[in-house]
Design an enzyme around this catalytic site. Structure first.
Site, PDB file in Angstrom:
ATOM      1  CD  GLU A   1      26.089 -26.593  -2.784  1.00 19.60           C
ATOM      2  OE1 GLU A   1      26.476 -27.243  -3.790  1.00 19.60           O
ATOM      3  OE2 GLU A   1      26.376 -26.936  -1.624  1.00 19.60           O
TER       4      GLU A   1
ATOM      5  CG  ASP B   1      31.748 -22.408   3.540  1.00 18.54           C
ATOM      6  OD1 ASP B   1      31.574 -21.299   4.065  1.00 18.54           O
ATOM      7  OD2 ASP B   1      31.229 -23.457   3.989  1.00 18.54           O
TER       8      ASP B   1
ATOM      9  CG  HIS C   1      25.223 -30.711   2.278  1.00 22.37           C
ATOM     10  ND1 HIS C   1      25.176 -30.789   3.650  1.00 22.37           N
ATOM     11  CD2 HIS C   1      26.433 -30.178   1.966  1.00 22.37           C
ATOM     12  CE1 HIS C   1      26.306 -30.298   4.145  1.00 22.37           C
ATOM     13  NE2 HIS C   1      27.083 -29.937   3.156  1.00 22.37           N
TER      14      HIS C   1
ATOM     15  N   GLY D   1      37.282 -28.140   4.396  1.00 17.68           N
ATOM     16  CA  GLY D   1      35.874 -27.832   4.664  1.00 17.68           C
ATOM     17  C   GLY D   1      35.565 -26.338   4.689  1.00 17.68           C
TER      18      GLY D   1
ATOM     19  CG  ASP E   1      22.402 -32.058   5.781  1.00 17.30           C
ATOM     20  OD1 ASP E   1      23.475 -31.495   5.552  1.00 17.30           O
ATOM     21  OD2 ASP E   1      22.216 -32.777   6.792  1.00 17.30           O
TER      22      ASP E   1
ATOM     23  CE  LYS F   1      32.398 -25.510  -0.179  1.00 20.50           C
ATOM     24  NZ  LYS F   1      31.020 -25.543   0.299  1.00 20.50           N
TER      25      LYS F   1
ATOM     26  CG  ASP G   1      28.669 -24.432  -1.875  1.00 18.81           C
ATOM     27  OD1 ASP G   1      27.856 -23.534  -1.573  1.00 18.81           O
ATOM     28  OD2 ASP G   1      28.835 -25.461  -1.186  1.00 18.81           O
TER      29      ASP G   1
ATOM     30  CD  GLU H   1      25.606 -26.651   2.424  1.00 22.66           C
ATOM     31  OE1 GLU H   1      25.911 -26.965   1.260  1.00 22.66           O
ATOM     32  OE2 GLU H   1      26.438 -26.364   3.287  1.00 22.66           O
TER      33      GLU H   1
ATOM     34  CE1 TYR I   1      33.672 -29.564   7.291  1.00 28.29           C
ATOM     35  CE2 TYR I   1      33.706 -31.850   6.548  1.00 28.29           C
ATOM     36  CZ  TYR I   1      33.501 -30.504   6.285  1.00 28.29           C
ATOM     37  OH  TYR I   1      33.138 -30.097   5.035  1.00 28.29           O
TER      38      TYR I   1
ATOM     39  CG  ASN J   1      29.130 -22.633   1.646  1.00 24.65           C
ATOM     40  OD1 ASN J   1      29.915 -22.923   0.725  1.00 24.65           O
ATOM     41  ND2 ASN J   1      28.565 -23.571   2.390  1.00 24.65           N
TER      42      ASN J   1
HETATM   43  C1  LIG Z   1      31.344 -26.011   6.208  1.00 26.00           C
HETATM   44  C2  LIG Z   1      31.133 -27.091   5.203  1.00 26.00           C
HETATM   45  O1  LIG Z   1      32.353 -27.652   4.826  1.00 26.00           O
HETATM   46  C3  LIG Z   1      30.418 -26.574   3.960  1.00 26.00           C
HETATM   47  O2  LIG Z   1      31.269 -25.736   3.227  1.00 26.00           O
HETATM   48  C4  LIG Z   1      29.979 -27.759   3.122  1.00 26.00           C
HETATM   49  C5  LIG Z   1      29.241 -27.388   1.904  1.00 26.00           C
HETATM   50  O3  LIG Z   1      28.756 -26.309   1.685  1.00 26.00           O
HETATM   51  C6  LIG Z   1      29.042 -28.429   0.881  1.00 26.00           C
HETATM   52  O4  LIG Z   1      29.561 -29.528   1.022  1.00 26.00           O
HETATM   53  O5  LIG Z   1      28.324 -28.155  -0.056  1.00 26.00           O
HETATM   54 MG   LIG Z   2      27.308 -26.352   0.031  1.00 29.29          MG
END
Ligand SMILES: C[C@H](O)[C@@H](O)CC(=O)C(=O)O
Ligand SMILES: [Mg+2]
Length: 388
Positions: free
Chosen positions: A276, A26, A355, A24, A328, A222, A250, A305, A34, A252
């Site tokens: 993303e 990023d 998401h 999880g 989300d 990521k 992604d 998200e 989580y 973030n």
């Molecule tokens: C912190 C979460 O895992 C995040 O990285 C999830 C995310 O950005 C996604 O699934 O898209």
């Molecule tokens: Mg994301």
């Protein structure tokens, strides 16, 4: 038949030590555990059914959300479930208008996450009492009842209730066939599970080959912490999946606007479908600028998200700031607010790709996106998919 008076609302702080394995992770959340604020609603009905609702959190953030759930609980306690669902717009409005808690929102942040957990539990209980999964409850609902769950305040300049009604009416054409199709084939999905930022190249390779063997065709990686690492990891994954399969990236929220454009341009050779969360989730015009700059490279912008509410989504749509909209199930005020965003996305012609990276999100969001396909968008074009 909806029944019972809400006799108890309890909330648990549930955490998993995912940070230990980098699961999880990023560019912004380097050590996520989580977690979820987990709400259980009970009634005095004799059926013994309970409603379960969650909102996704990370580690100690859960404590704060649990506190907010307890502060909001009195809005539903001792109410009849029938009265709640008969005026779902009203109960949404009541929770989001709490005279003292609204000040620390409004309709955003901790109180909105808590609102989502409570409303998710109410929807779950309603669906259970009707003996249906949530998606089926929504699909079978007549358009007027469905719209009576939505608070149109702040979005009527972009989508009126009458327009929303027309969209739902149109969505009824072919809905039975789409339902059969969903039951037979399911909804297309992508996976992020191979390429969390904290994974070593070896782990990435190993998980990617397992995912390929399992038949995955869409992969998210990521990016955003270190450009050279990103180039190496994206090359590795693109080489493994080949040129035909889909790759998403992604970041973030890691970059400034010009930095995002420059960084993603350097990753363009790996042909991502989207970037993303390239920058702050609140920066609507920033997303618009990035979308415009990346369009010639064939790269879209995906976000949502961490979009607080329907108002931010409205403006992202109005500003042409996103090409893939990521609802989300717990960040927005549960099903009620998600319905409004699905309908706005349809009006603006933007595909919804929810998401789902978090506790319970895959399980929750599949109900919303299956409803979207059957009753609203009627389209799977442009990879309206979600996460493993
Ligand atoms: C912190 C979460 O895992 C995040 O990285 C999830 C995310 O950005 C996604 O699934 O898209
Ligand atoms: Mg994301």
């Amino acid at each position: 038949m909806v029944r019972g008076r809400i006799s108890r609302l309890s909330v648990r702080d549930v955490r998993f030590p995912t940070s230990l394995g980098g699961h999880g992770s990023d560019a912004m959340h380097t050590d996520p555990d989580y977690s979820a604020a987990y709400v259980i609603i009970e009634t005095d009905a004799e059926d013994g059914l309970k409603g379960y609702g969650i909102t996704f959190t990370l580690g100690k953030g859960t404590e704060v959300v649990v506190c907010a759930v307890n502060a909001l609980a009195h809005h539903v306690l001792n109410k009849n479930l029938r009265d709640i669902v008969n005026d779902f717009r009203g109960i949404y409005r009541q929770l989001t208008s709490d005279g003292q808690l609204r000040w620390i929102g409004p309709e955003k942040g901790v109180v909105h996450l808590a609102t989502a957990a409570i409303l998710n539990a109410l929807w779950d209980l309603w669906a259970k009492q009707e003996g249906k999964p949530l998606w089926k409850l929504l699909v079978d609902m007549d358009p007027k009842t469905l719209l009576s769950c939505i608070d149109f305040r702040y979005i009527s300049d972009a989508l009126t209730e009458e327009e929303a009604y027309e969209i739902l009416q149109k969505g009824q054409a072919g809905n039975k066939e789409r339902e059969v199709q969903m039951l037979a084939h399911g909804y297309p999905a992508y996976t992020t599970s191979c390429a969390w930022l904290g994974y070593s190249d070896n782990t990435l390779k190993q998980l990617c080959s397992v995912a390929l063997r399992d038949g995955w065709t869409r992969f998210k990686v990521k990016v955003g912490a270190d450009l050279q690492d990103d180039i190496r990891r994206c090359r590795l994954i693109r080489d493994m999946i080949g040129p035909e399969k889909t790759l998403m990236m992604d970041a973030n929220q890691r970059w400034d606007v010009p930095e995002a454009v420059e960084w993603v341009s350097k990753l363009a050779e790996f042909k991502p479908l989207w970037i993303e969360e390239p920058t702050s989730p609140d920066d609507i015009l920033g997303h618009a600028a990035i979308s415009k700059a990346l369009a010639p490279l064939g790269i879209g912008v995906a976000t949502g998200e961490q979009c607080h509410n329907r108002v931010i989504f409205k403006q992202l749509l109005q500003a042409n700031a996103l090409q893939f909209l990521q609802i989300d199930s717990c960040r927005l005020g549960s099903v009620n607010e998600n319905l409004s965003v699905l309908l706005m996305a349809q009006k603006f012609g933007i595909p919804v790709c929810p998401h789902a990276g978090g506790v319970g999100l895959c399980e929750l969001v599949q109900h919303l996106i299956i409803f979207d396909y059957i009753s609203v968008s009627a389209s799977l074009t442009n990879s309206s998919c979600f996460q493993d």
